[in-house]
Design a protein around this motif. Structure first.
Motif, PDB file in Angstrom:
ATOM      1  N   LEU A  60      -3.107 -14.453  -4.339  1.00 40.71           N
ATOM      2  CA  LEU A  60      -2.258 -13.983  -3.246  1.00 40.71           C
ATOM      3  C   LEU A  60      -0.782 -14.308  -3.440  1.00 40.71           C
ATOM      4  O   LEU A  60       0.080 -13.665  -2.835  1.00 40.71           O
ATOM      5  N   SER A  61      -0.468 -15.286  -4.270  1.00 39.78           N
ATOM      6  CA  SER A  61       0.940 -15.616  -4.518  1.00 39.78           C
ATOM      7  C   SER A  61       1.546 -14.771  -5.632  1.00 39.78           C
ATOM      8  O   SER A  61       2.751 -14.829  -5.874  1.00 39.78           O
ATOM      9  N   LYS A  62       0.714 -13.981  -6.315  1.00 45.06           N
ATOM     10  CA  LYS A  62       1.206 -13.185  -7.440  1.00 45.06           C
ATOM     11  C   LYS A  62       2.031 -12.004  -6.961  1.00 45.06           C
ATOM     12  O   LYS A  62       1.830 -11.484  -5.870  1.00 45.06           O
ATOM     13  N   ASN A  63       2.975 -11.596  -7.811  1.00 47.47           N
ATOM     14  CA  ASN A  63       3.794 -10.423  -7.486  1.00 47.47           C
ATOM     15  C   ASN A  63       2.996  -9.150  -7.714  1.00 47.47           C
ATOM     16  O   ASN A  63       1.963  -9.147  -8.384  1.00 47.47           O
ATOM     17  N   TYR A 133       9.076   7.080 -12.828  1.00 46.99           N
ATOM     18  CA  TYR A 133       8.166   6.106 -12.230  1.00 46.99           C
ATOM     19  C   TYR A 133       7.830   5.068 -13.293  1.00 46.99           C
ATOM     20  O   TYR A 133       7.648   5.405 -14.470  1.00 46.99           O
ATOM     21  N   GLN A 134       7.724   3.816 -12.885  1.00 46.65           N
ATOM     22  CA  GLN A 134       7.437   2.726 -13.813  1.00 46.65           C
ATOM     23  C   GLN A 134       6.239   1.937 -13.293  1.00 46.65           C
ATOM     24  O   GLN A 134       6.388   1.049 -12.440  1.00 46.65           O
ATOM     25  N   PRO A 135       5.042   2.250 -13.753  1.00 45.85           N
ATOM     26  CA  PRO A 135       3.844   1.586 -13.232  1.00 45.85           C
ATOM     27  C   PRO A 135       3.882   0.063 -13.319  1.00 45.85           C
ATOM     28  O   PRO A 135       3.312  -0.619 -12.461  1.00 45.85           O
ATOM     29  N   ASN A 136       4.545  -0.481 -14.336  1.00 47.88           N
ATOM     30  CA  ASN A 136       4.555  -1.934 -14.522  1.00 47.88           C
ATOM     31  C   ASN A 136       5.721  -2.632 -13.836  1.00 47.88           C
ATOM     32  O   ASN A 136       5.868  -3.856 -13.958  1.00 47.88           O
ATOM     33  N   LYS A 137       6.534  -1.898 -13.107  1.00 50.94           N
ATOM     34  CA  LYS A 137       7.674  -2.511 -12.428  1.00 50.94           C
ATOM     35  C   LYS A 137       7.179  -3.463 -11.335  1.00 50.94           C
ATOM     36  O   LYS A 137       6.343  -3.099 -10.496  1.00 50.94           O
ATOM     37  N   ILE A 138       7.703  -4.694 -11.344  1.00 50.44           N
ATOM     38  CA  ILE A 138       7.400  -5.655 -10.288  1.00 50.44           C
ATOM     39  C   ILE A 138       8.297  -5.342  -9.093  1.00 50.44           C
ATOM     40  O   ILE A 138       9.517  -5.254  -9.227  1.00 50.44           O
ATOM     41  N   LEU A 139       7.699  -5.182  -7.940  1.00 51.97           N
ATOM     42  CA  LEU A 139       8.413  -4.657  -6.777  1.00 51.97           C
ATOM     43  C   LEU A 139       9.087  -5.752  -5.952  1.00 51.97           C
ATOM     44  O   LEU A 139       8.507  -6.809  -5.707  1.00 51.97           O
ATOM     45  N   SER A 140      10.298  -5.449  -5.521  1.00 52.00           N
ATOM     46  CA  SER A 140      10.974  -6.289  -4.529  1.00 52.00           C
ATOM     47  C   SER A 140      10.583  -5.795  -3.140  1.00 52.00           C
ATOM     48  O   SER A 140       9.970  -4.725  -2.984  1.00 52.00           O
ATOM     49  N   ARG A 141      10.960  -6.556  -2.138  1.00 54.01           N
ATOM     50  CA  ARG A 141      10.699  -6.105  -0.761  1.00 54.01           C
ATOM     51  C   ARG A 141      11.410  -4.787  -0.479  1.00 54.01           C
ATOM     52  O   ARG A 141      10.879  -3.930   0.230  1.00 54.01           O
ATOM     53  N   LYS A 247      10.810 -10.764  -4.696  1.00 55.63           N
ATOM     54  CA  LYS A 247       9.626 -10.064  -5.175  1.00 55.63           C
ATOM     55  C   LYS A 247       8.503 -10.195  -4.151  1.00 55.63           C
ATOM     56  O   LYS A 247       8.253 -11.267  -3.606  1.00 55.63           O
ATOM     57  N   VAL A 248       7.851  -9.110  -3.904  1.00 58.91           N
ATOM     58  CA  VAL A 248       6.812  -9.102  -2.877  1.00 58.91           C
ATOM     59  C   VAL A 248       5.507  -9.640  -3.461  1.00 58.91           C
ATOM     60  O   VAL A 248       5.186  -9.407  -4.632  1.00 58.91           O
ATOM     61  N   THR A 249       4.763 -10.390  -2.661  1.00 64.33           N
ATOM     62  CA  THR A 249       3.502 -10.971  -3.114  1.00 64.33           C
ATOM     63  C   THR A 249       2.323 -10.097  -2.684  1.00 64.33           C
ATOM     64  O   THR A 249       2.454  -9.221  -1.813  1.00 64.33           O
ATOM     65  N   LEU A 250       1.174 -10.391  -3.271  1.00 67.77           N
ATOM     66  CA  LEU A 250      -0.040  -9.666  -2.902  1.00 67.77           C
ATOM     67  C   LEU A 250      -0.396  -9.930  -1.442  1.00 67.77           C
ATOM     68  O   LEU A 250      -0.842  -9.023  -0.732  1.00 67.77           O
ATOM     69  N   ALA A 251      -0.184 -11.163  -0.972  1.00 66.21           N
ATOM     70  CA  ALA A 251      -0.474 -11.488   0.430  1.00 66.21           C
ATOM     71  C   ALA A 251       0.392 -10.640   1.371  1.00 66.21           C
ATOM     72  O   ALA A 251      -0.113 -10.057   2.339  1.00 66.21           O
ATOM     73  N   GLU A 252       1.687 -10.577   1.092  1.00 66.24           N
ATOM     74  CA  GLU A 252       2.583  -9.766   1.925  1.00 66.24           C
ATOM     75  C   GLU A 252       2.175  -8.304   1.913  1.00 66.24           C
ATOM     76  O   GLU A 252       2.177  -7.626   2.946  1.00 66.24           O
ATOM     77  N   THR A 253       1.852  -7.801   0.731  1.00 68.01           N
ATOM     78  CA  THR A 253       1.497  -6.385   0.597  1.00 68.01           C
ATOM     79  C   THR A 253       0.259  -6.055   1.412  1.00 68.01           C
ATOM     80  O   THR A 253       0.208  -5.011   2.078  1.00 68.01           O
TER      81      THR A 253
END
Length: 407
Positions: A60-63, A133-141, A247-253
């Motif tokens: 859950l803490s992962k981006n 589109y960049q599938p591997n891009k780590i997303l910010s909020r 960077k948004v986390t899995l928990a936030e998402t």
């Protein structure tokens, strides 16, 4: 062996507390810093969009990457589907990519497609209309906000009920979203973030009476930020910080997607068009209170009464007579050029509560719409008509405005 009385008391107390202390230890070990996300994770798991909380807790803490977000949306919102025989070109995600099917379904379903595909991309250049589109891009909020606003635009439509002044006042409360001010459109357009929805900054044009956003894309960002905040899906904290670059986390998402699902009544996504989208004429221009505006346009269009002004003060100018048919609340009136061309005595048109009025400029020489190239003939004649509109919500001598307009 004999023990002192106080020793026996301590032993008994220790033994009596042992079950209690053991239960506290068990409670401490079973608690999680992600308890706040547990209901949403379990909800996502019930829709096969995630594993159970126990299984996902360590993640859950992962981006979150764009591909992971897209996969969750694809599983949760089954309304985002495109016929498998339909080819949707997605720059950055070729048809042979393992990501292509879910990207085609989700982003191929954007309500404003095909032109809207650019709006959820991960690199965007509106100047030359290119994107990837960049599938591997780590997303910010902020990345997450812009993508979700594109897929669920009616959440941002809640801002339609605000006046321009109210919306800008609310925007100022976001302390970590920079606002840049420019003296003219020319200086605004030189700004590196002009027309850039992926930049968490706003550009304003300063004027004598007030400030307004620099472009339609600034309004898109405004509606996304205020809309998602107003309905409680993505909010700033109590001190006004949104943390757009975090960077948004899995928990936030998980929590955010759960909130979106509940926003639609817990029955999945069903797109509701905005007030602007149900206007029959697709070419819109906006009319605001306390502003004097000029517009050069030869095609027919809809004038949107954005601030619910009671009346429109209107004049036009052209190189030859152009009559104007105006449709308001389903009724049409044609105004002759001779009446509209008196710049110091504008025509007063009551809105009577209407949200928009449709304008159809008719070239008197042909009896056809000015935008009808074939009816006008040579393109040079079309350009030389030089049709200009002047708008205000109060009486205005447009001769004065026209001098500034020409300068």
């Amino acid at each position: 062996m004999r023990y002192p009385k106080w020793s026996i008391f301590i032993i008994i107390l220790t033994l009596s507390l042992s079950p209690f202390t053991t239960s506290l230890a068990n409670a401490a070990s079973s608690s999680s810093k992600y308890e706040w996300a547990k209901p949403s994770v379990e909800f996502m798991a019930s829709h096969n969009a995630m594993q159970s909380f126990k299984q996902e807790e360590k993640n859950l803490s992962k981006n979150v990457s764009k591909a992971e977000l897209t996969h969750m949306i694809h599983l949760l919102f089954k309304e985002f589907r495109v016929d498998s025989s339909t080819n949707v070109e997605i720059p950055g995600v070729p048809a042979k990519s393992t990501y292509y099917p879910i990207f085609r379904d989700v982003y191929g379903s954007i309500p404003s497609n095909p032109s809207g595909l650019i709006a959820a991309a991960d690199t965007i250049n509106y100047h030359n209309e290119t994107f990837t589109y960049q599938p591997n891009k780590i997303l910010s909020r902020w990345d997450l906000l812009i993508t979700l606003n594109t897929l669920f635009p009616d959440i941002g439509h809640s801002v339609d009920e605000m006046s321009e002044k109210e919306a800008l006042t609310k925007l100022q409360k976001f302390k970590d979203i920079p606002k840049r001010y420019f003296n003219s459109y020319d200086t605004y357009e030189k700004w590196k973030y002009a027309y850039q929805p992926l930049a968490p900054e706003f550009g304003f044009i300063k004027s004598k009476n007030d400030n307004h956003l620099g472009s339609d894309l600034d309004y898109v960002k405004r509606d996304a930020l205020l809309g998602f905040s107003q309905v409680g899906i993505m909010k700033p904290n109590s001190k006004g910080y949104f943390y757009p670059n975090q960077k948004v986390t899995l928990a936030e998402t998980a929590v955010i997607l759960h909130r979106i699902y509940k926003y639609y009544g817990g029955t999945g996504y069903k797109y509701q068009p905005s007030k602007d989208e149900i206007i029959p004429n697709g070419t819109l221009t906006y009319f605001y209170r306390n502003q004097v505006s000029g517009l050069g346009m030869t095609d027919d269009f809809a004038l949107v009464n954005a601030d619910d002004s009671p009346a429109l003060y209107l004049a036009i100018k052209a190189t030859e007579p152009v009559d104007l048919k105006i449709t308001l609340n389903g009724e049409s009136i044609t105004y002759p050029y001779e009446r509209l061309n008196v710049l110091n005595a504008p025509v007063i048109i009551p809105f009577d509560g209407a949200y928009y009025a449709e304008f159809y400029p008719i070239l008197r020489r042909t009896g056809k719409l000015v935008g009808d190239h074939e009816a006008i003939g040579e393109l040079e004649s079309y350009d030389e008509i030089n049709l200009e509109y002047f708008f205000s919500d109060h009486w205005t001598d447009f001769n004065e405005f026209n001098k500034l307009w020409e300068d």
